[in-house]
Design a protein around this motif. Structure first.
Motif, short mmCIF file in Angstrom:
data_model
loop_
_atom_site.label_atom_id
_atom_site.label_comp_id
_atom_site.label_asym_id
_atom_site.label_seq_id
_atom_site.Cartn_x
_atom_site.Cartn_y
_atom_site.Cartn_z
N VAL A 3 0.45 -0.80 0.23
CA VAL A 3 0.41 -0.11 -0.33
C VAL A 3 0.69 0.86 -0.24
O VAL A 3 1.85 1.17 1.31
N ASN A 4 0.45 2.09 -0.52
CA ASN A 4 1.22 3.50 -0.41
C ASN A 4 0.29 4.40 -0.81
O ASN A 4 -0.90 4.87 -0.55
N ARG A 5 0.29 6.08 -0.50
CA ARG A 5 0.13 6.78 0.22
C ARG A 5 -0.85 7.74 -1.62
O ARG A 5 -2.00 7.32 -0.92
N ASP A 6 -0.82 6.78 -2.84
CA ASP A 6 -1.40 7.01 -3.93
C ASP A 6 -2.17 6.44 -3.19
O ASP A 6 -3.88 6.07 -3.91
N ASP A 7 -2.51 4.50 -2.98
CA ASP A 7 -3.51 3.28 -3.11
C ASP A 7 -4.84 4.59 -1.96
O ASP A 7 -5.95 4.67 -2.09
N VAL A 8 -3.81 5.06 -1.03
CA VAL A 8 -5.14 5.85 0.16
C VAL A 8 -5.97 6.81 -0.29
O VAL A 8 -6.75 6.78 -0.68
N VAL A 9 -5.02 7.81 -1.12
CA VAL A 9 -5.96 8.72 -2.14
C VAL A 9 -6.52 8.06 -3.03
O VAL A 9 -7.97 9.02 -2.71
N ASN A 10 -6.31 6.90 -3.81
CA ASN A 10 -7.72 6.99 -4.56
C ASN A 10 -8.06 6.32 -3.87
O ASN A 10 -10.18 6.62 -4.36
N TYR A 11 -8.07 5.29 -2.28
CA TYR A 11 -9.75 4.86 -2.70
C TYR A 11 -10.64 5.49 -1.36
O TYR A 11 -11.57 5.37 -1.97
N VAL A 12 -10.21 7.04 -0.83
CA VAL A 12 -10.51 8.11 -0.19
C VAL A 12 -11.37 9.45 -1.25
O VAL A 12 -13.00 9.18 -1.42
N THR A 13 -11.04 8.98 -2.39
CA THR A 13 -11.92 9.31 -3.69
C THR A 13 -12.46 8.70 -3.55
O THR A 13 -13.90 9.54 -4.13
N ARG A 14 -12.41 7.53 -4.67
CA ARG A 14 -13.45 6.97 -5.05
C ARG A 14 -14.85 6.29 -3.87
O ARG A 14 -15.25 6.63 -4.37
N ASN A 15 -14.50 5.69 -3.33
CA ASN A 15 -15.39 5.52 -1.98
C ASN A 15 -15.62 6.59 -0.99
O ASN A 15 -17.01 6.78 -0.95
N TYR A 16 -15.40 7.94 -0.80
CA TYR A 16 -15.89 9.06 -0.40
C TYR A 16 -15.63 9.98 -0.35
O TYR A 16 -16.55 11.10 0.00
N GLU A 17 -16.05 9.88 -1.93
CA GLU A 17 -15.44 11.32 -2.43
C GLU A 17 -14.75 12.57 -2.00
O GLU A 17 -14.56 13.84 -2.38
N VAL A 18 -14.25 12.13 -1.38
CA VAL A 18 -12.91 13.02 -0.67
C VAL A 18 -12.01 13.19 -1.20
O VAL A 18 -11.09 12.01 -1.64
N LYS A 19 -11.03 14.46 -1.51
CA LYS A 19 -10.15 15.28 -1.78
C LYS A 19 -8.72 15.93 -1.07
O LYS A 19 -9.34 15.98 0.09
N PRO A 20 -7.61 14.60 -0.97
CA PRO A 20 -6.67 15.28 0.45
C PRO A 20 -6.12 16.73 -0.10
O PRO A 20 -6.88 17.45 -1.21
N ASP A 21 -6.10 18.36 0.61
CA ASP A 21 -5.78 19.13 0.74
C ASP A 21 -4.59 19.29 1.60
O ASP A 21 -3.93 17.96 2.36
N TYR A 22 -3.81 19.91 0.91
CA TYR A 22 -2.71 20.42 1.48
C TYR A 22 -2.51 21.46 2.40
O TYR A 22 -1.85 22.46 1.50
N PRO A 23 -2.70 21.85 3.66
CA PRO A 23 -2.47 22.72 4.12
C PRO A 23 -1.52 23.91 4.84
O PRO A 23 -1.52 24.82 4.74
#
Length: 102
Positions: A3-23
């Motif tokens: 598992v890598n960071r892209d996998d996590v981002v893709n999972y939450v985007t696909r399943n929860y429609e959440v995009k990460p932000d970089y504050p």
């Protein structure tokens, strides 16, 4: 499969429609994952050195901090790759070393 960071981002985007932000400008690779409605964090992806997890290495790794129910903290931290939260409230968060999870 690792598992890598892209996998996590893709999972939450696909399943929860959440995009990460970089504050944080000083930490451009730290990504927050927020609930769409109330904007509260449920996850934080960071690159840190393993010594911050209590390991005997200064190698940089990607980790995922996740907010979990207090009842699950103890059992989860007994599993490989899951630690008491780095830089978060240890009673409601855990840290997952993505390198150690498959």
């Amino acid at each position: 499969m690792l598992v890598n960071r892209d996998d996590v981002v893709n999972y939450v985007t696909r399943n929860y429609e959440v995009k990460p932000d970089y504050p944080w400008q000083n930490f451009p690779h730290f990504a927050t994952l927020r609930h769409n409605k109330n904007k509260k964090w449920f996850g934080l992806i960071m690159n840190i050195t393993e010594d911050k997890l209590g390991l005997k290495s200064f190698e940089e790794v990607d980790v995922l901090n996740v907010k979990v129910d207090k009842a699950f903290i103890g059992p989860l931290t007994k599993k490989k790759g899951i630690y008491k939260a780095y830089h978060m409230n240890k009673t409601t968060w855990i840290t997952i070393n993505l390198r150690e999870i498959s």
